[in-house]
Design an enzyme around this catalytic site. Structure first.
Site, PDB file in Angstrom:
ATOM      1  N   TYR A   1      45.555  46.981  42.745  1.00 55.82           N
ATOM      2  CA  TYR A   1      44.155  46.573  42.887  1.00 55.82           C
ATOM      3  C   TYR A   1      43.204  47.458  42.079  1.00 55.82           C
ATOM      4  CZ  TYR A   1      44.067  49.691  47.129  1.00 55.82           C
ATOM      5  OH  TYR A   1      44.156  50.707  48.030  1.00 55.82           O
ATOM      6  N   GLU A   2      41.958  46.999  41.995  1.00 58.14           N
ATOM      7  CA  GLU A   2      40.921  47.605  41.138  1.00 58.14           C
ATOM      8  C   GLU A   2      41.325  47.591  39.666  1.00 58.14           C
ATOM      9  OE1 GLU A   2      38.001  48.067  42.072  1.00 58.14           O
ATOM     10  OE2 GLU A   2      38.444  47.771  44.181  1.00 58.14           O
ATOM     11  N   GLY A   3      41.991  46.538  39.247  1.00 54.15           N
ATOM     12  CA  GLY A   3      42.493  46.430  37.884  1.00 54.15           C
ATOM     13  C   GLY A   3      43.898  47.004  37.824  1.00 54.15           C
TER      14      GLY A   3
ATOM     15  N   MET B   1      33.548  44.284  48.671  1.00 51.62           N
ATOM     16  CA  MET B   1      33.476  43.796  47.304  1.00 51.62           C
ATOM     17  C   MET B   1      34.265  42.497  47.233  1.00 51.62           C
ATOM     18  SD  MET B   1      34.408  45.843  43.768  1.00 51.62           S
ATOM     19  CE  MET B   1      35.988  46.419  44.361  1.00 51.62           C
TER      20      MET B   1
END
Length: 593
Positions: A441-443, A160
């Site tokens: 990470y991932e927000g 990603m």
């Protein structure tokens, strides 16, 4: 050494998160309890016996970039081949592309085991699974036919690509660009950073999902498109062709997850191909890329929550084992001349029980979120809508609370070890180093709090969260009605914490309705923790109730009571921070000027 807690995972899946009830009514077709047990047992064996020993090697060696080639730690390419040959990569993928179409609950259960054994290793399949989901949901028939079978099998991995040096959480600021090509493909140019497993030696091809902007795209997030950019181009017969113009420029030297190559990726610099850019293929529609990527990101957030659970479990196991062997001083009530194992000292008992309660609570929250996702897929109409909203409400809590707990529990694990925990050879420090990235990470967890308060609480005009709180009250009422002495003051303490959650929720909804968004955001992070603690208390109580009915619940009841009487009092202070903290926060801005 880590031992997968298969029985604990199965109990939480079945009796707390709801899998047993779903199986009983045939919600998942012919999936049987015996098959669930077999899957969990084999995953536990592989994680404990095959993966965990190489996790330590991966931490010591790390990934390395040699002459433009990324090398993973010794034994990892072979381990990855064993893992994918076991069929683990396709548990939830569609059968049409070689997957097993099993419930998401089973996948997150195995993700816990992989991440406990080696979080750095488990990141590769985690990203691949997310890329598969995005491609299934938004890819063209041609892209699906070309790429999905190899990705589902695990022969090819996925990534990603969002972050750029100047654009982290603010994805709308990205500068990577794409140009339309006469043959219907696109040419992608730009730099991406922090790309997990962006280059490695464990798979034949790497399929990058890349966000970029077309020349005529609107500004901000409305002008982002998503492209599939393979490392190697794929011929019409499915064989690998020429190298695409995408390279790993460097890998990061990180605090933790050393075995996972975190790459800076360069697209279209002319090293490979004809110099006109990296060849990419549009996923979904032009300028709709962020919506497509969110298909991948939402479930990835739950997967990251499972990383928090996994690290907490592994750190707790190590701390309990050390405390059982390490002798120091004489515990209260000790009568012999010898020193006592430190696990007999009250402060160590309190610490270890806190670690266990946070681990089991986080696990239950994440499994409940996975259950909601499954229900949203297997039901229709208003029932599906209810579970879509439930999954949406639980996702930011699962991601944030579980990853915060992963850090807290790993830190407590070092404390139990004392000075030996600060020494790398014991392995306790590795868990804290690995855990620390997950709240980022991932927000970031602060962004999760914003999402929870501004987007998830108002779902159905607040009806979803209020219904959920009602369900938690039912659990507290069942404890009260049971009137069993082993629960102590659990019912009273749990009810009080639910009252704190109710009051905080009502205040936040009212603040938004009257335009006081800044005040609501000031309390978002404490509210998020408050919610997680209440769920921990409620889910521990739910499990204790189930176990007490068949006479096997003494340990569960005891842990439930400990959490209620030692941890839930924090919710009153958190409620006060939510409701009364905004004014002082605003006034104190001058301190930072």
């Amino acid at each position: 050494m880590y031992k997968a807690p298969v029985e604990e995972i199965a109990f939480t899946l079945n009796h707390v998160a709801g899998l047993a009830d779903a199986l009983e009514i045939g919600r998942f077709g012919d999936l049987s309890p015996d098959l669930v047990d077999a899957i969990l047992a084999e995953a536990g064996r592989f994680a404990s016996d095959e993966m965990a020993p190489l996790g330590d090697i991966g931490d010591r060696q790390g990934a390395r970039l040699e002459d433009g080639v990324v090398k993973t730690p010794d034994g990892w390419p072979q381990l990855y081949r064993q893992w994918r040959e076991g069929g683990w990569n396709g548990l939830t993928a569609p059968e049409a592309f070689g997957g097993q179409a099993l419930p998401h609950m089973l996948n997150v259960a195995t993700l816990e085991m992989w991440n406990s054994a080696s979080m750095a290793f488990a990141l590769a399949p985690t990203l691949t699974m997310g890329a598969i989901e995005a491609l299934v949901a938004h890819g063209s028939d041609t892209l699906k036919a070309t790429y999905l079978e190899k990705m589902v099998s695990g022969e090819w991995t996925g990534t990603m690509n969002l972050t750029e040096p100047h654009a982290g959480s603010d994805v709308g600021a990205l500068k990577s660009r794409a140009e339309r090509h006469a043959d219907g493909s696109y040419r992608v140019f730009g730099q991406k950073i922090y790309i997990t497993w962006g280059e490695h030696d464990a798979a034949d091809n790497i399929i990058h999902l890349v966000l970029a902007r077309l020349p005529d795209a609107p500004a901000g997030t409305r002008g982002i498109s998503l492209f599939l950019v393979p490392k190697f181009l794929v011929a019409d017969d499915g064989s690998l062709g020429e190298r695409n113009d995408v390279i790993c420029h460097s890998i990061e030297h990180k605090l933790g997850i050393h075995g996972s190559p975190t790459c800076t990726m360069i697209y279209g610099d002319g090293k490979f191909g004809d110099g006109t850019g990296a060849i990419g293929y549009l996923i979904g529609e032009e300028n709709q890329g962020l919506a497509c990527m969110f298909t991948m990101m939402n479930n990835a957030r739950l997967a990251v929550g499972m990383q928090g659970v996994a690290i907490a479990e592994a750190a707790t196991q190590k701390a309990v084992a050390y405390a059982s062997d390490r002798t120091q001083g004489r515990a209260p009530g000790s009568t012999g001349p010898q020193m006592s194992p430190i696990i007999q000292h009250p402060d160590i008992i309190r610490t270890l029980l806190t670690m266990k309660a946070l681990t089991q609570g986080s696990r239950a929250i994440c499994f409940a979120c996975a259950h909601a996702i499954d229900m949203s897929h297997y039901l229709e109409g208003d029932q599906a809508t209810h579970w879509v909203e439930r999954a949406a409400l639980l996702t930011p809590i699962a991601k944030s609370f579980a990853t915060d707990c992963g850090v807290d529990v790993a830190s407590l694990g070092i404390q139990v070890h004392g000075g030996m925990g600060y020494i790398e050879e014991t392995g306790a420090a590795r868990y804290l180093r690995d855990a620390r990235i997950a709240p980022i990470y991932e927000g970031t967890n602060g962004i999760q709090a914003i999402d929870l308060v501004l987007r998830k609480l108002p779902l159905s005009k607040g009806a979803q969260v209020r219904t959920f709180i009602g369900e938690l009250r039912d659990i507290a009422q069942r404890v009260e009605s049971l009137n069993a002495s082993g629960f102590g003051s659990t019912a009273e303490r749990l009810t009080a914490s639910i009252d704190d959650l109710q009051a905080s929720t009502d205040w936040l909804l009212e603040a938004q309705a009257t335009g006081r968004v800044a005040q609501a955001l000031a309390g978002a992070t404490p509210y998020q923790r408050l919610f997680g603690l209440v769920l921990t208390g409620a889910y521990l109580a739910k499990g204790a109730l189930v176990a007490s009915e068949d006479g096997s619940g003494e340990k569960r009841v005891s842990l439930c009571r400990f959490a209620a009487e030692n941890m839930l009092s924090e919710t009153a202070a958190l409620k006060d921070r939510v409701i009364a903290g905004a004014e002082s926060l605003e006034a104190a801005r001058i301190v930072l000027a």
